[in-house]
Scaffold this motif. Sequence first.
Motif, PDB file in Angstrom:
ATOM      1  N   ASN A 194      11.006  87.563  13.930  1.00  0.00           N
ATOM      2  CA  ASN A 194      10.491  86.200  14.178  1.00  0.00           C
ATOM      3  C   ASN A 194      10.908  85.220  13.089  1.00  0.00           C
ATOM      4  N   THR A 228      13.684  91.497  16.075  1.00  0.00           N
ATOM      5  CA  THR A 228      12.496  90.987  16.754  1.00  0.00           C
ATOM      6  C   THR A 228      12.311  91.629  18.118  1.00  0.00           C
ATOM      7  N   ASP A 229      13.329  91.602  18.953  1.00  0.00           N
ATOM      8  CA  ASP A 229      13.207  92.164  20.299  1.00  0.00           C
ATOM      9  C   ASP A 229      12.922  93.663  20.256  1.00  0.00           C
ATOM     10  N   LEU A 240      11.424  95.370  17.886  1.00  0.00           N
ATOM     11  CA  LEU A 240      10.062  95.616  17.413  1.00  0.00           C
ATOM     12  C   LEU A 240       9.040  95.420  18.522  1.00  0.00           C
ATOM     13  N   PHE A 241       9.154  94.327  19.234  1.00  0.00           N
ATOM     14  CA  PHE A 241       8.122  94.016  20.219  1.00  0.00           C
ATOM     15  C   PHE A 241       8.309  94.728  21.558  1.00  0.00           C
ATOM     16  N   LYS A 242       9.515  95.159  21.859  1.00  0.00           N
ATOM     17  CA  LYS A 242       9.746  95.847  23.129  1.00  0.00           C
ATOM     18  C   LYS A 242       9.640  97.365  23.032  1.00  0.00           C
ATOM     19  N   SER A 271       8.865  99.341  19.712  1.00  0.00           N
ATOM     20  CA  SER A 271       8.150  99.957  18.600  1.00  0.00           C
ATOM     21  C   SER A 271       6.693 100.242  18.961  1.00  0.00           C
ATOM     22  N   HIS A 300       4.284 100.616  16.863  1.00  0.00           N
ATOM     23  CA  HIS A 300       3.376  99.943  15.927  1.00  0.00           C
ATOM     24  C   HIS A 300       3.462  98.426  15.986  1.00  0.00           C
ATOM     25  N   LYS A 301       4.398  97.905  16.780  1.00  0.00           N
ATOM     26  CA  LYS A 301       4.587  96.446  16.917  1.00  0.00           C
ATOM     27  C   LYS A 301       4.638  95.799  15.529  1.00  0.00           C
ATOM     28  N   ASP A 302       3.924  94.692  15.329  1.00  0.00           N
ATOM     29  CA  ASP A 302       4.036  93.959  14.061  1.00  0.00           C
ATOM     30  C   ASP A 302       2.976  94.346  13.028  1.00  0.00           C
ATOM     31  N   ARG A 303       2.216  95.402  13.269  1.00  0.00           N
ATOM     32  CA  ARG A 303       1.172  95.805  12.311  1.00  0.00           C
ATOM     33  C   ARG A 303       1.738  96.185  10.952  1.00  0.00           C
TER      34      ARG A 303
END
Length: 78
Positions: A26, A53-54, A56-58, A60, A62-65
């Motif tokens: 991001n 970014t893509d 991580l959010f698509k 991962s 753990h996402k952004d934690r």
Amino acid sequence: MTKTFTKEELQQFNGQNGQPAYVAINNTVYDVTHIPAWQDGTHHGNKAGLDLTDILFKFSPHKDRVLAKLPVVGKLAE
């Protein structure tokens, strides 16, 4: 002052040959150099020096934690 990285500059920080390992999420650039899972600039097939970014959010779990634990080294130029 916050460093602004172009995509080309960010690619230099790939964790190879003694370089630090940075990733952009991001438009924020994080240092993952000292994270054991990022040894040698790779983590589950993803490479440092890129905007992930893509990924991580698509993909991962753990996402952004995990981002709150990482040092911020700059911003990615838009």
